[in-house]
Design a protein around this motif. Structure first.
Motif, short mmCIF file in Angstrom:
data_model
loop_
_atom_site.label_atom_id
_atom_site.label_comp_id
_atom_site.label_asym_id
_atom_site.label_seq_id
_atom_site.Cartn_x
_atom_site.Cartn_y
_atom_site.Cartn_z
N TRP A 181 0.83 -1.20 0.00
CA TRP A 181 0.00 0.00 0.00
C TRP A 181 0.87 1.26 0.00
O TRP A 181 0.59 2.22 -0.73
CB TRP A 181 -0.92 -0.02 1.20
N ASN A 182 1.92 1.28 0.81
CA ASN A 182 2.81 2.44 0.84
C ASN A 182 3.51 2.65 -0.50
O ASN A 182 3.69 3.79 -0.96
CB ASN A 182 3.85 2.27 1.95
N TRP A 183 3.89 1.57 -1.16
CA TRP A 183 4.49 1.69 -2.48
C TRP A 183 3.48 2.23 -3.50
O TRP A 183 3.82 3.03 -4.38
CB TRP A 183 5.03 0.34 -2.93
N SER A 184 2.23 1.79 -3.39
CA SER A 184 1.19 2.28 -4.31
C SER A 184 0.95 3.77 -4.12
O SER A 184 0.65 4.48 -5.09
CB SER A 184 -0.11 1.50 -4.10
N LEU A 185 1.05 4.26 -2.89
CA LEU A 185 0.84 5.69 -2.66
C LEU A 185 1.91 6.54 -3.35
O LEU A 185 1.64 7.69 -3.72
CB LEU A 185 0.86 5.99 -1.16
N LYS A 186 3.11 6.00 -3.54
CA LYS A 186 4.16 6.76 -4.21
C LYS A 186 3.85 7.00 -5.68
O LYS A 186 4.40 7.91 -6.29
CB LYS A 186 5.50 6.04 -4.08
N LEU A 187 2.96 6.20 -6.25
CA LEU A 187 2.58 6.38 -7.65
C LEU A 187 1.55 7.49 -7.83
O LEU A 187 1.31 7.93 -8.96
CB LEU A 187 2.01 5.07 -8.22
N VAL A 188 0.94 7.92 -6.74
CA VAL A 188 -0.08 8.96 -6.80
C VAL A 188 0.61 10.32 -6.81
O VAL A 188 1.60 10.53 -6.08
CB VAL A 188 -1.05 8.84 -5.60
N PRO A 189 0.14 11.30 -7.62
CA PRO A 189 0.74 12.65 -7.57
C PRO A 189 0.68 13.25 -6.18
O PRO A 189 -0.24 12.98 -5.40
CB PRO A 189 -0.11 13.44 -8.57
N ALA A 190 1.68 14.06 -5.86
CA ALA A 190 1.81 14.62 -4.51
C ALA A 190 0.59 15.43 -4.08
O ALA A 190 0.16 15.32 -2.93
CB ALA A 190 3.08 15.46 -4.42
N PRO A 191 -0.02 16.27 -4.95
CA PRO A 191 -1.19 17.03 -4.47
C PRO A 191 -2.36 16.17 -4.06
O PRO A 191 -3.15 16.56 -3.20
CB PRO A 191 -1.54 17.92 -5.68
N ALA A 192 -2.51 14.98 -4.69
CA ALA A 192 -3.65 14.11 -4.37
C ALA A 192 -3.29 12.99 -3.40
O ALA A 192 -4.15 12.17 -3.07
CB ALA A 192 -4.22 13.50 -5.65
N ARG A 193 -2.05 12.94 -2.95
CA ARG A 193 -1.61 11.81 -2.13
C ARG A 193 -2.29 11.80 -0.76
O ARG A 193 -2.63 10.72 -0.25
CB ARG A 193 -0.09 11.86 -1.96
N ALA A 194 -2.51 12.97 -0.18
CA ALA A 194 -3.13 13.01 1.15
C ALA A 194 -4.56 12.48 1.10
O ALA A 194 -4.97 11.69 1.97
CB ALA A 194 -3.11 14.45 1.69
#
Length: 517
Positions: free
Chosen positions: A314-327
């Motif tokens: 899950w943490n690795w998948s979050l890195k694929l999300v753009p920074a503005p939408a990561r939260a």
């Protein structure tokens, strides 16, 4: 001596004419534009001395006449008045000559060309308005429709491409989705074992092996029961067909035995004519079996790693999300996992209750294969609405063929009663509002899932819709809260009235494999 003043006057007039002739020649040399060094020429008659006067203050003619008169008076010593009178008579001639030179200079200035200028429009010309902006010329409704149209086209194209990709790797997608469902069912057991001090690897191994062993035993029991009772059921089905044939012969429909034999002969001929298709279907059945076994192995492999390293994945998948939408995605993930876990647990409990109650009813009504039918009802309960109808219809058909019309009617009553209790009591109480989906959305999602992935697509369609509903609701609330925080807060008594409202609180569950560490 009397002729000397006249000679001097004529000399002054000649000098004046000579000066005029030199000025005209200088003007011709400068050209029609009149450009030249005005300082070299000295001030003209129209500049420092606008009236064509001499620098001494009088006219040139008057100056010459005065000079002549004075010279005559000094040289002759007599008749001063006559000399002055003659000098005065010569003054007007000098003035006339000076005026002539001024007119020549004016003609030279008029001969200069004026700069070109645009003539003003006539008074009778109509007023011509400027063309409007093309954007302003398009009606507002058309602009809105165009904006929405191209966005819908882009969205539709994206969905179409996504469906094509999913169809090309259908086996992988279904296997991973089934692995997610199984992980949601087994992950709480891993969490409990971790809390009791069991290492992560051992807890994962115990849960994984026990879970798949239980599921394998259930499948084996169903197959064993079907194989044990297939002969009995086939004999009872044949007896039921004979009873149906006798009933048709004595029914008010006036069906003759010749018509029944013709229908049976047509069925046999159809089966004989389609032998090749049946054989190809058998070969396709072998291919389906191979694909099912591959999907089962892939699901087991994915489940094992989701149970063991779910949090890292899950943490690795979050890195694929753009920074503005990561939260926002990081907050939606645990809520989506909680929704999926609640759906799987609730569906298992509801399916188990349905299978037990309907199986007990079939057992007391003496319907053959009551236990296998109950297991079928449990498995088909994972397909909402449609699965209950199919499994209930199967039980009714078996009871009708083997035990008669009365038993079939009683099975219908039992199935309907259990399904009504499930829909109005069990699902709202067990599943709760967090995973409730509108019946229309359930039917459409099951239909779409079955078209895309068959039975597997129908099974995973509704939980995916429930998870998507939770994610969209959270992201909407999160965006509203973020927008309210960006606006400067009010002061005074109105601050409490306009304070941002927090999003709906859903008890977050840990992502797969997170529990306990």
């Amino acid at each position: 001596m009397s002729k000397l003043p006249q000679w001097v006057g004529r000399l002054g007039t000649g000098l004046t004419r000579l000066a005029h002739r030199l000025e005209s020649q200088q003007a011709d040399m400068l050209g029609p534009d009149g450009e030249g060094d005005d300082a070299a020429r000295g001030p003209g008659p129209s500049e420092d001395h606008p009236h064509g006067g001499h620098p001494s203050g009088g006219t040139p003619g008057a100056g010459a006449g005065a000079g002549a008169g004075a010279g005559a008076g000094a040289g002759a010593g007599a008749d001063d008045g006559a000399g002055a009178a003659r000098g005065g008579t010569e003054g007007p001639e000098g003035a006339k000559s000076t005026e002539g030179s001024g007119d020549a200079a004016g003609e030279g200035a008029a001969a200069r060309p004026e700069p070109p200028s645009v003539p003003a429009p006539p008074a009778y010309a109509p007023a011509v308005s400027a063309r409007p902006d093309p954007v302003d010329a398009v009606p507002w409704g058309v602009r809105v429709a165009a904006e929405a149209g191209w966005r819908l086209l882009v969205l539709g194209g994206t969905v179409w491409v996504l469906m094509k990709v999913i169809s090309s790797v259908q086996l992988v997608v279904l296997s991973f989705t089934v692995a997610l469902l199984i992980t949601a069912l087994l992950e709480p057991t891993v969490t409990r074992l971790r809390r009791r001090g069991v290492p992560r690897g051992l807890a994962t191994a115990i849960t994984f092996i026990s879970g798949f062993v239980i599921m394998g035993l259930v499948v084996w029991f169903v197959v064993w029961q079907v194989m044990e009772n297939v002969d009995e059921v086939s004999g009872e089905v044949q007896a039921g067909i004979d009873d149906l044939r006798r009933w048709l012969l004595h029914s008010p429909f006036h069906v003759t035995e010749k018509q029944i034999n013709h229908v049976a002969k047509s069925l046999r001929e159809a089966i004989g004519a389609n032998t090749e298709q049946i054989t190809s279907a058998g070969l396709e059945g072998v291919t389906v079996v191979v694909e099912v076994m591959t999907g089962i192995l892939l699901s087991m492999f994915c489940t094992l790693f989701l149970l063991y390293d779910g949090q890292k994945i899950w943490n690795w998948s979050l890195k694929l999300v753009p920074a503005p939408a990561r939260a926002g995605v990081a907050g939606a993930g645990p809520r989506a996992w909680a929704t999926l876990t609640a759906y799987v647990r609730g569906t298992v409990i509801v399916a188990l209750i349905d299978a037990i109650f309907i199986g007990v009813g079939l057992f007391f009504l003496d319907v053959p294969m009551a236990v296998p039918l109950a297991v079928f009802i449990f498995l088909f309960a994972f397909i909402p609405l449609v699965g209950a109808v199919v499994s209930g219809a199967l039980a009714v058909v078996v009871a009708l063929v083997t035990q008669g019309v009365f038993t079939g009617a009683m099975v219908v009553v039992v199935v309907l009663a259990v399904q009504q209790i499930e829909g109005h009591v069990l699902q709202p109480f067990i599943l709760g509002r967090a995973v409730r989906v509108h019946p229309l959305a359930v039917v459409l999602s099951v239909a779409a899932g079955s078209l895309i992935g068959g039975i597997g697509g129908a099974v995973v369609a509704v939980p995916l819709v429930a998870v998507a509903n939770t994610v969209v609701g959270y992201l909407r609330a999160y965006s509203q809260e973020t927008a309210l925080r960006a606006v400067p807060g009010p002061h005074g008594a109105t601050a409490s009235a306009t304070a941002p409202v927090p999003p709906p609180v859903v008890p977050p569950g840990p992502p797969p494999g997170e529990g306990g560490g």
